[in-house]
Scaffold this motif. Sequence first.
Motif, PDB file in Angstrom:
ATOM      1  N   VAL A  97     -47.461  14.357   9.279  1.00  0.00           N
ATOM      2  CA  VAL A  97     -46.531  14.261   8.145  1.00  0.00           C
ATOM      3  C   VAL A  97     -45.845  12.896   8.153  1.00  0.00           C
ATOM      4  O   VAL A  97     -45.749  12.233   7.112  1.00  0.00           O
ATOM      5  CB  VAL A  97     -45.502  15.411   8.185  1.00  0.00           C
ATOM      6  N   ARG A  98     -45.395  12.484   9.306  1.00  0.00           N
ATOM      7  CA  ARG A  98     -44.752  11.170   9.429  1.00  0.00           C
ATOM      8  C   ARG A  98     -45.726  10.061   8.988  1.00  0.00           C
ATOM      9  O   ARG A  98     -45.353   9.149   8.252  1.00  0.00           O
ATOM     10  CB  ARG A  98     -44.321  10.969  10.879  1.00  0.00           C
ATOM     11  N   ASN A  99     -46.970  10.169   9.454  1.00  0.00           N
ATOM     12  CA  ASN A  99     -47.964   9.156   9.108  1.00  0.00           C
ATOM     13  C   ASN A  99     -48.315   9.189   7.624  1.00  0.00           C
ATOM     14  O   ASN A  99     -48.586   8.149   7.033  1.00  0.00           O
ATOM     15  CB  ASN A  99     -49.214   9.321   9.970  1.00  0.00           C
ATOM     16  N   ALA A 100     -48.285  10.368   7.013  1.00  0.00           N
ATOM     17  CA  ALA A 100     -48.542  10.461   5.570  1.00  0.00           C
ATOM     18  C   ALA A 100     -47.485   9.678   4.792  1.00  0.00           C
ATOM     19  O   ALA A 100     -47.799   8.953   3.842  1.00  0.00           O
ATOM     20  CB  ALA A 100     -48.551  11.920   5.126  1.00  0.00           C
ATOM     21  N   ARG A 101     -46.238   9.795   5.212  1.00  0.00           N
ATOM     22  CA  ARG A 101     -45.154   9.072   4.525  1.00  0.00           C
ATOM     23  C   ARG A 101     -45.300   7.564   4.706  1.00  0.00           C
ATOM     24  O   ARG A 101     -45.136   6.798   3.750  1.00  0.00           O
ATOM     25  CB  ARG A 101     -43.803   9.576   5.040  1.00  0.00           C
ATOM     26  N   ALA A 102     -45.641   7.144   5.913  1.00  0.00           N
ATOM     27  CA  ALA A 102     -45.848   5.712   6.172  1.00  0.00           C
ATOM     28  C   ALA A 102     -47.088   5.206   5.427  1.00  0.00           C
ATOM     29  O   ALA A 102     -47.100   4.075   4.933  1.00  0.00           O
ATOM     30  CB  ALA A 102     -45.981   5.474   7.679  1.00  0.00           C
ATOM     31  N   PHE A 103     -48.104   6.046   5.332  1.00  0.00           N
ATOM     32  CA  PHE A 103     -49.331   5.720   4.604  1.00  0.00           C
ATOM     33  C   PHE A 103     -49.012   5.426   3.136  1.00  0.00           C
ATOM     34  O   PHE A 103     -49.478   4.437   2.565  1.00  0.00           O
ATOM     35  CB  PHE A 103     -50.298   6.910   4.724  1.00  0.00           C
ATOM     36  N   LEU A 104     -48.183   6.286   2.534  1.00  0.00           N
ATOM     37  CA  LEU A 104     -47.792   6.094   1.129  1.00  0.00           C
ATOM     38  C   LEU A 104     -46.983   4.810   0.952  1.00  0.00           C
ATOM     39  O   LEU A 104     -47.138   4.110  -0.060  1.00  0.00           O
ATOM     40  CB  LEU A 104     -47.002   7.303   0.630  1.00  0.00           C
ATOM     41  N   ASP A 105     -46.145   4.479   1.925  1.00  0.00           N
ATOM     42  CA  ASP A 105     -45.392   3.215   1.868  1.00  0.00           C
ATOM     43  C   ASP A 105     -46.343   2.032   1.847  1.00  0.00           C
ATOM     44  O   ASP A 105     -46.142   1.069   1.101  1.00  0.00           O
ATOM     45  CB  ASP A 105     -44.440   3.092   3.065  1.00  0.00           C
ATOM     46  N   ILE A 106     -47.385   2.079   2.657  1.00  0.00           N
ATOM     47  CA  ILE A 106     -48.363   0.992   2.681  1.00  0.00           C
ATOM     48  C   ILE A 106     -49.109   0.921   1.357  1.00  0.00           C
ATOM     49  O   ILE A 106     -49.340  -0.176   0.828  1.00  0.00           O
ATOM     50  CB  ILE A 106     -49.341   1.159   3.871  1.00  0.00           C
ATOM     51  N   GLN A 107     -49.483   2.058   0.808  1.00  0.00           N
ATOM     52  CA  GLN A 107     -50.151   2.045  -0.499  1.00  0.00           C
ATOM     53  C   GLN A 107     -49.283   1.374  -1.556  1.00  0.00           C
ATOM     54  O   GLN A 107     -49.781   0.579  -2.361  1.00  0.00           O
ATOM     55  CB  GLN A 107     -50.482   3.473  -0.950  1.00  0.00           C
ATOM     56  N   ARG A 108     -47.995   1.681  -1.531  1.00  0.00           N
ATOM     57  CA  ARG A 108     -47.084   1.064  -2.512  1.00  0.00           C
ATOM     58  C   ARG A 108     -46.997  -0.445  -2.300  1.00  0.00           C
ATOM     59  O   ARG A 108     -46.981  -1.214  -3.253  1.00  0.00           O
ATOM     60  CB  ARG A 108     -45.702   1.709  -2.434  1.00  0.00           C
ATOM     61  N   GLU A 109     -46.946  -0.870  -1.058  1.00  0.00           N
ATOM     62  CA  GLU A 109     -46.796  -2.288  -0.757  1.00  0.00           C
ATOM     63  C   GLU A 109     -48.069  -3.098  -1.018  1.00  0.00           C
ATOM     64  O   GLU A 109     -48.007  -4.215  -1.535  1.00  0.00           O
ATOM     65  CB  GLU A 109     -46.376  -2.463   0.703  1.00  0.00           C
ATOM     66  N   PHE A 110     -49.219  -2.534  -0.666  1.00  0.00           N
ATOM     67  CA  PHE A 110     -50.468  -3.302  -0.733  1.00  0.00           C
ATOM     68  C   PHE A 110     -51.381  -2.884  -1.882  1.00  0.00           C
ATOM     69  O   PHE A 110     -52.437  -3.492  -2.061  1.00  0.00           O
ATOM     70  CB  PHE A 110     -51.237  -3.163   0.594  1.00  0.00           C
ATOM     71  N   GLY A 111     -51.013  -1.863  -2.627  1.00  0.00           N
ATOM     72  CA  GLY A 111     -51.868  -1.375  -3.714  1.00  0.00           C
ATOM     73  C   GLY A 111     -52.841  -0.311  -3.244  1.00  0.00           C
ATOM     74  O   GLY A 111     -53.209   0.574  -3.999  1.00  0.00           O
ATOM     75  N   PHE A 113     -54.248   1.561   0.834  1.00  0.00           N
ATOM     76  CA  PHE A 113     -54.293   1.475   2.287  1.00  0.00           C
ATOM     77  C   PHE A 113     -55.500   0.652   2.710  1.00  0.00           C
ATOM     78  O   PHE A 113     -55.445  -0.107   3.672  1.00  0.00           O
ATOM     79  CB  PHE A 113     -54.345   2.884   2.901  1.00  0.00           C
ATOM     80  N   ASP A 114     -56.582   0.783   1.969  1.00  0.00           N
ATOM     81  CA  ASP A 114     -57.807   0.037   2.261  1.00  0.00           C
ATOM     82  C   ASP A 114     -57.545  -1.472   2.289  1.00  0.00           C
ATOM     83  O   ASP A 114     -58.002  -2.163   3.198  1.00  0.00           O
ATOM     84  CB  ASP A 114     -58.871   0.386   1.219  1.00  0.00           C
ATOM     85  N   SER A 115     -56.812  -1.965   1.314  1.00  0.00           N
ATOM     86  CA  SER A 115     -56.490  -3.405   1.279  1.00  0.00           C
ATOM     87  C   SER A 115     -55.716  -3.825   2.513  1.00  0.00           C
ATOM     88  O   SER A 115     -55.928  -4.906   3.060  1.00  0.00           O
ATOM     89  CB  SER A 115     -55.659  -3.745   0.044  1.00  0.00           C
ATOM     90  N   TYR A 116     -54.820  -2.974   2.941  1.00  0.00           N
ATOM     91  CA  TYR A 116     -54.011  -3.259   4.121  1.00  0.00           C
ATOM     92  C   TYR A 116     -54.849  -3.232   5.400  1.00  0.00           C
ATOM     93  O   TYR A 116     -54.835  -4.167   6.189  1.00  0.00           O
ATOM     94  CB  TYR A 116     -52.867  -2.243   4.228  1.00  0.00           C
ATOM     95  N   ILE A 117     -55.600  -2.154   5.615  1.00  0.00           N
ATOM     96  CA  ILE A 117     -56.225  -1.930   6.920  1.00  0.00           C
ATOM     97  C   ILE A 117     -57.364  -2.914   7.204  1.00  0.00           C
ATOM     98  O   ILE A 117     -57.546  -3.346   8.339  1.00  0.00           O
ATOM     99  CB  ILE A 117     -56.679  -0.455   7.081  1.00  0.00           C
ATOM    100  N   TRP A 118     -58.094  -3.295   6.168  1.00  0.00           N
ATOM    101  CA  TRP A 118     -59.229  -4.197   6.394  1.00  0.00           C
ATOM    102  C   TRP A 118     -58.796  -5.623   6.707  1.00  0.00           C
ATOM    103  O   TRP A 118     -59.611  -6.453   7.128  1.00  0.00           O
ATOM    104  CB  TRP A 118     -60.199  -4.150   5.221  1.00  0.00           C
TER     105      TRP A 118
END
Length: 190
Positions: A97-111, A113-118
């Motif tokens: 659950v904690r990681n899901a919330r952080a995951f959504l934050d990254i999606q908002r920041e980078f458009g 998660f894929d853009s961020y992680i690669w």
Amino acid sequence: MPKSRCQWAKHELEIAYHDTEWGVPLHDDQGHFEFLILEGAQAGLSWLTVLKKRENYRAAFADFDPEIVARFTEEDLERLRQNEGIIRNKLKINSAVRNARAFLDIQREFGSFDSYIWQFTEGQTIQNNWKSPEEVPAKTKEAEAMSKDLKKRGFNFVGPTICYAYMQATGMVNDHLVSCFRHKDLLDAG
């Protein structure tokens, strides 16, 4: 003549996973979230244990939809802790659950998660040429950088070894042995 595979793929679930998923470059955010949850759940266990429970995880974690998982309540967490179809470790369940919330934050920041992680592999699959399982590292400088940044962003169960396993699973690295039929298949996949 049987196909030559990486030595770890012995059970039918491992063989299917090895032949169709492991090391294939992933660019789907929901798939990324699934592997983050599953790799974290594996900590201290075998990957086969996780593969055997994968369908139960999909059902329990809303088909790995981070939007839904991020809204799980204490009641949902208790339901998961009672679910015999998944790994019922309280810390691992809470971290999803904690990681899901952080995951959504990254999606908002980078458009995405894929853009961020690669970015940790400069958008390319790192092509390794291992001849034996003993050569394959447990972690790399890229996995250490990923781990450090994910932790800074609020993730847990993302140590360097887990991050490297995640990189292997999602095709950020090609760690199929050169003797494995999948190694050549994935040389140009990234």
